[in-house]
Design a protein around this motif. Structure first.
Motif, PDB file in Angstrom:
ATOM      1  N   MET A 211      -0.929  -5.150  -1.114  1.00 59.87           N
ATOM      2  CA  MET A 211      -1.744  -4.516  -0.086  1.00 59.87           C
ATOM      3  C   MET A 211      -1.407  -5.027   1.315  1.00 59.87           C
ATOM      4  N   SER A 212      -1.059  -6.299   1.452  1.00 55.89           N
ATOM      5  CA  SER A 212      -0.736  -6.873   2.757  1.00 55.89           C
ATOM      6  C   SER A 212       0.591  -6.321   3.284  1.00 55.89           C
ATOM      7  N   PRO A 213       0.822  -6.442   4.574  1.00 53.11           N
ATOM      8  CA  PRO A 213       2.072  -5.920   5.134  1.00 53.11           C
ATOM      9  C   PRO A 213       3.306  -6.726   4.744  1.00 53.11           C
ATOM     10  N   GLN A 214       3.147  -7.900   4.142  1.00 53.06           N
ATOM     11  CA  GLN A 214       4.294  -8.690   3.705  1.00 53.06           C
ATOM     12  C   GLN A 214       3.969  -9.371   2.387  1.00 53.06           C
ATOM     13  N   LEU A 215       5.009  -9.727   1.640  1.00 52.31           N
ATOM     14  CA  LEU A 215       4.841 -10.595   0.483  1.00 52.31           C
ATOM     15  C   LEU A 215       4.473 -11.992   0.956  1.00 52.31           C
ATOM     16  N   LEU A 216       3.895 -12.794   0.058  1.00 50.36           N
ATOM     17  CA  LEU A 216       3.551 -14.184   0.372  1.00 50.36           C
ATOM     18  C   LEU A 216       2.814 -14.252   1.701  1.00 50.36           C
ATOM     19  N   ALA A 217       1.623 -13.700   1.717  1.00 49.38           N
ATOM     20  CA  ALA A 217       0.883 -13.489   2.959  1.00 49.38           C
ATOM     21  C   ALA A 217       0.593 -14.777   3.725  1.00 49.38           C
ATOM     22  N   THR A 240       5.092  -3.031   0.045  1.00 48.95           N
ATOM     23  CA  THR A 240       4.069  -3.733   0.808  1.00 48.95           C
ATOM     24  C   THR A 240       3.251  -2.708   1.589  1.00 48.95           C
ATOM     25  N   GLY A 241       2.063  -3.115   2.016  1.00 50.57           N
ATOM     26  CA  GLY A 241       1.200  -2.194   2.741  1.00 50.57           C
ATOM     27  C   GLY A 241       0.706  -1.050   1.872  1.00 50.57           C
ATOM     28  N   HIS A 242       0.629  -1.267   0.567  1.00 46.13           N
ATOM     29  CA  HIS A 242       0.161  -0.256  -0.365  1.00 46.13           C
ATOM     30  C   HIS A 242      -1.081  -0.765  -1.110  1.00 46.13           C
ATOM     31  N   ARG A 243      -2.109   0.050  -1.119  1.00 47.63           N
ATOM     32  CA  ARG A 243      -3.367  -0.323  -1.774  1.00 47.63           C
ATOM     33  C   ARG A 243      -3.502   0.436  -3.086  1.00 47.63           C
ATOM     34  N   ASP A 261       1.403   4.169   3.864  1.00 49.79           N
ATOM     35  CA  ASP A 261       1.441   4.856   5.160  1.00 49.79           C
ATOM     36  C   ASP A 261       1.783   6.333   5.010  1.00 49.79           C
ATOM     37  N   SER A 262       2.568   6.647   3.994  1.00 46.99           N
ATOM     38  CA  SER A 262       2.994   8.035   3.821  1.00 46.99           C
ATOM     39  C   SER A 262       2.064   8.832   2.917  1.00 46.99           C
ATOM     40  N   GLY A 263       0.923   8.260   2.588  1.00 43.93           N
ATOM     41  CA  GLY A 263      -0.042   8.967   1.753  1.00 43.93           C
ATOM     42  C   GLY A 263      -0.136   8.397   0.357  1.00 43.93           C
TER      43      GLY A 263
END
Length: 487
Positions: A211-217, A240-243, A261-263
Motif C-alpha cells: 500500500m505504501s509508495p515504497q517497499l520497506l517503508a 507499490t501504492g496499491h491497496r 493510481d490507474s484504477g
C-alpha cells in the motif's frame, strides 16, 4: 507479615525473550519455571528467522547457478525440487532445536512446563498442563514473553480464497514438489520482501502488493529503491501504492482486487501469502482481569514493568521492535529487574538497536536514517561510500549498494548508518560497537582492516568523511611547505 513463594520467577513463553529470561534466572541460582504452550524456541526457531534464512540460502544458490556465466562458469537450470528444499528447512530447524530444547534448559536448572499459563493474581500463575491436570505456582515475579502472531487483514473474501502466513507456509507448502506457480505476496515489509524474492528465485511467478509508495517503508528511499530493483530483476512484479480491496473465488480460480493510481485491477493467484505485520499475543493470559494495560502491545514502564510492579513483559509482546535480538536484549532487563530490582533497577536501552532485512542485497541499519533525522529536525550531514569502489565486492560480483553514515555537521560522531550490501548485516556490527562505546569515524579510519574484505567498506566510508573535512587552510599551507622543500 512474611510471604513465601514457590518460585523466584515464572516466565510465560519460550521464545527468544522467555528463553533468555529463564537462562539468566537459572544462572544466578533463582528458582525459575518456564511455561510454553506450543513449541520451544517460539516463532524464531520454528516459523521465522531459522526456516526463512534456510529458504533464502537455497533460493540464493539457485539464482547463482542461473548466473554462473557471470563467474566464467556454465549457467545451468537448478532444477528445483521444492519438497527437498522444504525438507532441508526442517533439517536446519532440527539441528538448531537442541539449543532451545526443554532438555537443555532443564539441565541448566530451569523447570520447564508444557501447558497453558494464566495469571490468576500478581503472584499466582495457573498452568493447564499439556498432559492433563493443572498446577498453581506462587511466584515472587513474572515475565510475560508470549510473542506475536501474523496479522491477517479483514479483507472481504480472504477466508474463501485461503491464505498462508509466515507461520503456516512451512506446513502448508511442505509437500509441494514445486512452489506455487502464481504467488501473491501481500505486504512490502521485511518478511514480504524476503519471501517474495526467495519464491521468485525458486520458480514462482510472484506479485507483491504494498500500500505504501515504497517497499520497506521505514528505510530511506535510496535503500528501498535498490531492493525494489533487485526484486524486479529476480522476476517479482512489484506493485507499490496499491491497496488491497477484496478477494474472490470464481470456481477454482482465485483473485484479489487492488486499487492503484490507474484504477482497480484483479490479480489472479494460486497461493496468497499475507505478510502485513505481526500482532502481539495478549489474550488468554489473564491480563484483562488484572487490569494490565494493553494497546498493540503490553504497556510497560522504562524498566519493563507493567501496572503490577512484579510483572514484567519482554519481547514482541512488549514492543517496540519485533526483532529476536531485541527480545533477548529486553529479557536481560526484565529478568534482572525482576530478581534484583529491590536493590537496583535498569532502564531498557534502545539507543543502538540494529536490524537487517535479509533480501539480496541485504539492508542493515542502526540509529537514525535520513528520513528519521528530518522528521526529528536533527541536523546531520551524509557521508556515502559506493560499493562499486570496493575491491572485494567487485571480485565477488556483488558491487551493488552503499554504506551511508549520518554525522552531526563537522563532527565524526555517528548518528546512524544504513548499509545496502551482500553482507550488510555483518558489516553493520562494527558501527553498532562504535556507537555503543562512543567511537567516531576517525577511530574506524585508524583501525586496520584486512585486504581484501567487505569490512574495508566501513573504513573507506570513514575515509570519505575525513577527506571531506580536511581543513582547507591547512592544505594550502602544506602545499606552500612542500613547494619550499622542493626548492
Amino acid at each position: 507479615m512474611n510471604v513465601k513463594y514457590d518460585r523466584n520467577l515464572v516466565v510465560i513463553g519460550a521464545g527468544a525473550a522467555g528463553l533468555v529470561s529463564a537462562y539468566i534466572a537459572a544462572a544466578v541460582k533463582a528458582k525459575v519455571t518456564l511455561v510454553e504452550s506450543h513449541r520451544m524456541g517460539g516463532d524464531c526457531l520454528n516459523y521465522g528467522c531459522v526456516p526463512s534464512k534456510a529458504l533464502i540460502r537455497s533460493a540464493k544458490l539457485a539464482q547463482q547457478m542461473r548466473r554462473a556465466d557471470h563467474f566464467g562458469l556454465e549457467a545451468v537450470d537448478p532444477g528445483v525440487s521444492f519438497r527437498k528444499v522444504m525438507q532441508r528447512v526442517q533439517e536446519v530447524i532440527a539441528r538448531v532445536e537442541p539449543h532451545d530444547s526443554a532438555e537443555r534448559y532443564s539441565a541448566l536448572g530451569v523447570e520447564v512446563l508444557q501447558g497453558y499459563a494464566r495469571i490468576v493474581d500478581p503472584h499466582t500463575v495457573e498452568v493447564e498442563l499439556e498432559d492433563g491436570g493443572s498446577v498453581r505456582l506462587r511466584t515472587r515475579a513474572i515475565v510475560i514473553a508470549t510473542g506475536a502472531r501474523p496479522f491477517v487483514p479483514p479483507l472481504p473474501g480472504i477466508e474463501e480464497v485461503g491464505y498462508v502466513t509466515s507461520d503456516t507456509l512451512w506446513q502448508e507448502f511442505a509437500e509441494l514438489e514445486r512452489p506455487p506457480r502464481r504467488l501473491l505476496v501481500l505486504g512490502g515489509g521485511p518478511i514480504g520482501c524476503e519471501l517474495a524474492q526467495s519464491f521468485a528465485r525458486l520458480g514462482s511467478e510472484v506479485t507483491q502488493v504494498e500500500m505504501s509508495p515504497q517497499l520497506l517503508a521505514r528505510e530511506d528511499a535510496d535503500a528501498a529503491a535498490l531492493v525494489e530493483a533487485a526484486l524486479k530483476r529476480d522476476g517479482v512484479q512489484v506493485l507499490t501504492g496499491h491497496r488491497a480491496l477484496h478477494c474472490l473465488r470464481m470456481g477454482e480460480r482465485k483473485f484479489m482486487a487492488v486499487q492503484g493510481d490507474s484504477g482497480e485491477e484483479r490479480i489472479e493467484f494460486d497461493a496468497l501469502l499475507c505478510a502485513v505485520g505481526r500482532t502481539a499475543r495478549l489474550s488468554g493470559y489473564g491480563l484483562e482481569e488484572l487490569g494490565i494495560e494493553t494497546g498493540r502491545t503490553i504497556e510497560t514502564n522504562k524498566y519493563l514493568q507493567t501496572l503490577h510492579r512484579n510483572i514484567y513483559a519482554a519481547g514482541d509482546v512488549a514492543g517496540p521492535y519485533q526483532l529476536t535480538h531485541v527480545s533477548a536484549h529486553q529479557a536481560w532487563y526484565a529478568s534482572v529487574n525482576a530478581l534484583f530490582g529491590q536493590f537496583k533497577k535498569f532502564k531498557v536501552d534502545y539507543r543502538f538497536v540494529p536490524w537487517t532485512t535479509f533480501v539480496d542485497p541485504e539492508v542493515a541499519r542502526v540509529g537514525l536514517n535520513e528520513r528519521e533525522a528530518k522528521e526529528k529536525a536533527i541536523a546531520f550531514e551524509v557521508t556515502r561510500f559506493e560499493l562499486e569502489e570496493l575491491d572485494r565486492a567487485i571480485a565477488d560480483g556483488a558491487a551493488e549498494g552503499f554504506v551511508k553514515v549520518l554525522t552531526p555537521p563537522g563532527k565524526d560522531k555517528i548518528l546512524g548508518v544504513t548499509i545496502v550490501a551482500e553482507h550488510a548485516g555483518d558489516l553493520l556490527a562494527e558501527f553498532v560497537l562504535a556507537m555503543k562505546h562512543g567511537l567516531g569515524l576517525n577511530k574506524i579510519l585508524g583501525t586496520i582492516h584486512s585486504y581484501p574484505t567487505w569490512a574495508e567498506a566501513n573504513k573507506y566510508a570513514a575515509g570519505e568523511w575525513k577527506r571531506n573535512h580536511v581543513p582547507q587552510k591547512l592544505l594550502k599551507w602544506l602545499e606552500r611547505y612542500h613547494r619550499w622543500m622542493r626548492n
